[in-house]
Design an enzyme around this catalytic site. Sequence first.
Site, PDB file in Angstrom:
ATOM      1  N   GLU A  45      11.368   6.341   0.992  1.00  0.00           N
ATOM      2  CA  GLU A  45      10.144   6.698   0.257  1.00  0.00           C
ATOM      3  C   GLU A  45       9.476   5.465  -0.351  1.00  0.00           C
ATOM      4  OE1 GLU A  45       8.847   9.430   0.627  1.00  0.00           O
ATOM      5  OE2 GLU A  45      10.486  10.719   1.224  1.00  0.00           O
ATOM      6  N   ASN A  49       5.999   3.815   1.056  1.00  0.00           N
ATOM      7  CA  ASN A  49       4.864   3.705   0.138  1.00  0.00           C
ATOM      8  C   ASN A  49       4.304   2.279   0.119  1.00  0.00           C
ATOM      9  OD1 ASN A  49       4.817   6.343  -0.584  1.00  0.00           O
ATOM     10  ND2 ASN A  49       5.682   6.063  -2.632  1.00  0.00           N
ATOM     11  N   ARG A 105      -0.179  12.635   4.672  1.00  0.00           N
ATOM     12  CA  ARG A 105       0.876  12.442   3.677  1.00  0.00           C
ATOM     13  C   ARG A 105       0.947  13.718   2.832  1.00  0.00           C
ATOM     14  NH1 ARG A 105       3.237   8.476   6.152  1.00  0.00           N
ATOM     15  NH2 ARG A 105       4.789   8.943   4.562  1.00  0.00           N
TER      16      ARG A 105
END
Lengths: 146, 105
Positions: A45, A49, A105
């Site tokens: 994650e 990002n 997303r």
Amino acid sequence: MNEMTLRFLSNPVNEPFARTSIVAFLMPLNPSVEEIMEIKTMIAEAVTNAMIHGYEGHEDGWIEIKAVYDEAGILDLTIKDEGCGIEDIELAMQPLYTSKAYLERSGMGMTIMDTFADDFKVNSSEGNGCIVQMRKQLHGQTEPAH
Amino acid sequence: MKHQMIGNTLYFYFYGDFDNLAVQRIKETCIQLIDHFEPSAVKMDFEEVSFIDSTGIGFVLARYKQLKKLGSELILCNLSRANQTLFHMSGIFQIISYERSGVKL
Ligand SMILES: Nc1ncnc2c1ncn2[C@@H]1O[C@H](COP(=O)(O)OP(=O)(O)OP(=O)(O)O)[C@@H](O)[C@H]1O
Ligand SMILES: [Mg+2]
């Protein structure tokens, strides 16, 4: 105490490499299958990002991961990018908030990191990159692996 | 990723990592297959998926929206316990159904 730092370019092929490398470093702690899965997801994650938001898909930005653990099995992960940064962190933390809906997303990354980490901090401001800090107590496997 | 059409149902079978890298590689194909077959239902089989992150949730939600425009249904199948945990966090099961499916390739 043990520590490592991994520095790599924001090319998407490097994300699976990053999460498996960090998990390999943690093997002396004998983490459980569930802990491994959670740590892999936390790293995926944060790194994704950095690639998608921080560097907006450019593959020439540097991402750095620092992993530190101690005798008690407390793991500290720091994931750093030097990308565009986050203007409003409180908004970014909201479950299902995403600034890139057109890229399909879901806005769940921050929520997932927050859930799997015991302690989760994001340090960022517009134009100044982003630092994600996550702490997790590892308990290891109750039974030795065969 | 593999797929098959049985009756009006399009089956997708995913393998290994279902992460950002993998999803970017299969996304277009899935979109096109749905547009091509216009199935009344899509079943996504996650039995062989070993890793999933928020990219997978985004992909599933986006296909749900694509299918809704066709008036079609999306069903997730055979999620491991760990994979289910992730989907539960997103509240996805409030709008998308889940089943154990034995229909294989
Ligand atoms: N490293 C970063 N640099 C700049 N902006 C970021 C960074 N990380 C997160 N953000 C911002 O925070 C928002 C929320 O992040 P989060 O991971 O929760 O969702 P997402 O990445 O948009 O979607 P998902 O993680 O579900 O694929 C992002 O949409 C983005 O605007
Ligand atoms: Mg994210």
